[in-house]
Design a protein around this motif. Structure first.
Motif, PDB file in Angstrom:
ATOM      1  N   LEU A   1      -2.206  12.779   5.466  1.00 34.98           N
ATOM      2  CA  LEU A   1      -1.156  12.133   5.387  1.00 34.98           C
ATOM      3  C   LEU A   1      -1.092  11.621   3.528  1.00 34.98           C
ATOM      4  N   ALA A   2       0.174  11.535   3.119  1.00 34.31           N
ATOM      5  CA  ALA A   2       0.191  11.326   1.770  1.00 34.31           C
ATOM      6  C   ALA A   2       1.339  10.358   1.608  1.00 34.31           C
ATOM      7  N   VAL A   3       1.481   9.003   1.462  1.00 35.00           N
ATOM      8  CA  VAL A   3       2.456   8.066   1.540  1.00 35.00           C
ATOM      9  C   VAL A   3       2.677   7.450   0.060  1.00 35.00           C
ATOM     10  N   PRO A   4       3.739   7.599  -0.570  1.00 35.87           N
ATOM     11  CA  PRO A   4       3.900   7.260  -2.148  1.00 35.87           C
ATOM     12  C   PRO A   4       3.966   5.617  -1.978  1.00 35.87           C
ATOM     13  N   GLU A   5       3.635   5.146  -3.046  1.00 35.34           N
ATOM     14  CA  GLU A   5       3.653   3.648  -3.047  1.00 35.34           C
ATOM     15  C   GLU A   5       5.336   3.142  -2.866  1.00 35.34           C
ATOM     16  N   GLY A   6       5.557   2.050  -2.059  1.00 29.20           N
ATOM     17  CA  GLY A   6       6.903   1.611  -2.381  1.00 29.20           C
ATOM     18  C   GLY A   6       7.889   2.324  -1.433  1.00 29.20           C
ATOM     19  N   SER A   7       7.357   3.332  -0.600  1.00 30.27           N
ATOM     20  CA  SER A   7       8.347   4.017   0.322  1.00 30.27           C
ATOM     21  C   SER A   7       8.057   3.824   1.654  1.00 30.27           C
ATOM     22  N   VAL A   8       9.010   4.241   2.486  1.00 33.09           N
ATOM     23  CA  VAL A   8       8.762   4.017   4.173  1.00 33.09           C
ATOM     24  C   VAL A   8       8.668   5.376   4.460  1.00 33.09           C
ATOM     25  N   CYS A   9       7.331   5.750   5.293  1.00 31.25           N
ATOM     26  CA  CYS A   9       7.220   6.891   5.988  1.00 31.25           C
ATOM     27  C   CYS A   9       7.252   6.634   7.485  1.00 31.25           C
TER      28      CYS A   9
ATOM     29  N   ALA B   1      14.459  -3.838   3.075  1.00 36.09           N
ATOM     30  CA  ALA B   1      14.174  -4.943   1.961  1.00 36.09           C
ATOM     31  C   ALA B   1      12.689  -4.894   1.673  1.00 36.09           C
ATOM     32  N   LEU B   2      11.869  -5.141   2.315  1.00 35.22           N
ATOM     33  CA  LEU B   2      10.372  -4.920   2.000  1.00 35.22           C
ATOM     34  C   LEU B   2      10.001  -3.569   1.110  1.00 35.22           C
ATOM     35  N   ALA B   3      10.712  -2.585   1.386  1.00 38.07           N
ATOM     36  CA  ALA B   3      10.359  -1.297   0.825  1.00 38.07           C
ATOM     37  C   ALA B   3      10.773  -1.373  -0.739  1.00 38.07           C
ATOM     38  N   GLU B   4      12.113  -1.857  -0.730  1.00 30.10           N
ATOM     39  CA  GLU B   4      12.845  -2.174  -2.069  1.00 30.10           C
ATOM     40  C   GLU B   4      11.982  -3.140  -2.891  1.00 30.10           C
ATOM     41  N   GLU B   5      11.197  -3.974  -2.366  1.00 32.70           N
ATOM     42  CA  GLU B   5      10.662  -4.902  -3.264  1.00 32.70           C
ATOM     43  C   GLU B   5       9.109  -4.467  -3.335  1.00 32.70           C
ATOM     44  N   GLY B   6       8.834  -3.139  -3.010  1.00 30.33           N
ATOM     45  CA  GLY B   6       7.526  -2.584  -3.243  1.00 30.33           C
ATOM     46  C   GLY B   6       6.647  -2.300  -2.324  1.00 30.33           C
ATOM     47  N   THR B   7       6.805  -2.876  -1.035  1.00 29.89           N
ATOM     48  CA  THR B   7       5.927  -2.689  -0.070  1.00 29.89           C
ATOM     49  C   THR B   7       5.975  -1.267   0.553  1.00 29.89           C
ATOM     50  N   THR B   8       4.824  -0.698   0.596  1.00 29.25           N
ATOM     51  CA  THR B   8       4.810   0.599   1.594  1.00 29.25           C
ATOM     52  C   THR B   8       4.663   0.268   2.989  1.00 29.25           C
ATOM     53  N   VAL B   9       5.643   0.983   3.513  1.00 24.97           N
ATOM     54  CA  VAL B   9       5.740   0.943   5.082  1.00 24.97           C
ATOM     55  C   VAL B   9       5.386   2.135   5.601  1.00 24.97           C
ATOM     56  N   LEU B  10       4.425   2.369   6.635  1.00 26.67           N
ATOM     57  CA  LEU B  10       4.036   3.274   7.737  1.00 26.67           C
ATOM     58  C   LEU B  10       4.628   2.933   8.750  1.00 26.67           C
ATOM     59  N   LEU B  11       5.562   3.625   9.617  1.00 28.13           N
ATOM     60  CA  LEU B  11       6.337   3.427  10.547  1.00 28.13           C
ATOM     61  C   LEU B  11       5.901   4.287  11.748  1.00 28.13           C
ATOM     62  N   THR B  12       5.818   3.986  12.769  1.00 24.72           N
ATOM     63  CA  THR B  12       5.534   4.881  14.090  1.00 24.72           C
ATOM     64  C   THR B  12       6.760   4.440  14.942  1.00 24.72           C
ATOM     65  N   THR B  13       7.294   5.398  15.693  1.00 23.09           N
ATOM     66  CA  THR B  13       8.500   4.990  16.338  1.00 23.09           C
ATOM     67  C   THR B  13       8.756   6.146  17.241  1.00 23.09           C
TER      68      THR B  13
END
Length: 320
Positions: A27-35, A182-194
């Motif tokens: 895995l490689a998830v950039p900062e501030g993104s939603v993966c 909104a969280l991602a736009e503020e700079g939080t990185t989100v790893l989402l399973t769905t």
């Protein structure tokens, strides 16, 4: 410009006896993104999140979260993350305000700081009016929003969301989606399973498709769709014509059409960029297949998912 990764794993493995839950997950998830981490049941998604959140140790490979090794420095990882699991973890006997203040105290906040943080999150998630009611009287969507708020008590750099909208109605799901973006736009990185492909399509900057413990595809939703090609679908006039339509689509694409006998449709993905809708209609006409509708369109993420994972369970659920 050098990309900084908030989540990075290399060859991540996890075995439970003879069962290999992860078989070298990268895995490689950039900062501030939603993966978006997608895959059929049993693919290893939740196991990966549990390792990254330091809730279980890997049996092989390496993982960094917010620059910290999950095995060598788990305390630093925990200080940098928030976690929201598949089911709301709030206490139904406490009010919403009491729940968040409890989480704040557990996170090390005291007195006015705990109260201020809890009240601010209640307002942010539109829960102020219900804040002083016990949460057992709240709707499922409200409890999930409170659960998400609890995961943000410590201003995490990385937020893990494990199927956060399971069982919610569309309106409640939309509330969660708005909050995540909104969280991602503020700079939080989100790893989402769905399990909701629409959710990943709407939220994720990048998607990693996991099958049998490995990443089988990575890219933006549009990039993954473009790899599959197009989706041809035909609606026939009568049930007896459905198999004939499938034969024509198979001959045109070399694919294996999916039949819906209730809706009288046959559909197949194709990478033939020269295949056109008129060509499909002419072939059906020559074969004597009566149709009421035909289309050639980009694939949905559901169709991409089925094509990439080739999961028998996923195929069965799709056909149902």
């Amino acid at each position: 410009m050098t990309t900084t990764y908030a989540v990075l794993s290399e060859g991540l493995e996890k075995r439970f006896g003879e069962v290999h839950a992860l078989r070298g997950l990268d895995l490689a998830v950039p900062e501030g993104s939603v993966c978006g981490l997608l895959g059929p049941n049993g693919a290893g998604k939740t196991t990966a999140v549990r390792i990254l959140a330091t809730l279980t140790r890997p049996t092989g490979g390496r993982a960094l979260v917010a620059g910290h090794d999950v095995t060598r420095d788990p305390a630093a990882v925990r200080r940098a993350i928030g976690v929201t699991g598949q089911y709301a973890s709030v206490d139904g006997d406490l009010t919403g305000r009491e729940n968040l203040r409890l989480f704040a105290r557990l996170a090390g906040l005291r007195g006015a700081a705990a109260r201020t943080r809890a009240d601010g999150l209640l307002e942010r998630f539109g829960l102020t009016e219900a804040a002083d009611r016990v949460t057992s009287t709240w709707s499922g969507g409200m409890r999930r929003r409170l659960d998400l708020a609890a995961g943000l008590i410590t201003h995490p750099r990385v937020l893990f969301l494990d199927e956060p909208t399971t069982g919610l109605d569309p309106a409640a799901r939309e509330h969660i989606w708005t909050a995540v973006r909104a969280l991602a736009e503020e700079g939080t990185t989100v790893l989402l399973t769905t399990q909701y492909l629409e959710e990943a399509d709407r939220l994720a900057d990048d998607i990693v498709v996991v099958d049998r413990g490995r990443a089988v595809a990575t890219g933006t939703p549009d990039e993954l769709k473009s790899r599959i090609g197009a989706y041809a679908e035909v609606t026939v006039a009568e049930a007896a014509a459905l198999d004939g339509a499938a034969v024509v689509l198979d001959q045109l694409t070399g694919g294996r059409p999916v039949l819906d006998r209730q809706c009288l449709t046959a559909g197949v993905t194709t990478t033939d960029r020269e295949l056109t809708l008129p060509r499909i209609i002419r072939a059906l006409d020559r074969a004597g297949v009566p149709v009421t509708d035909a289309s050639l369109r980009p694939p949905t993420l559901d169709e991409v998912f089925l094509r990439l994972t080739r999961s028998p369970l996923a195929q069965k659920e799709h056909a149902a």
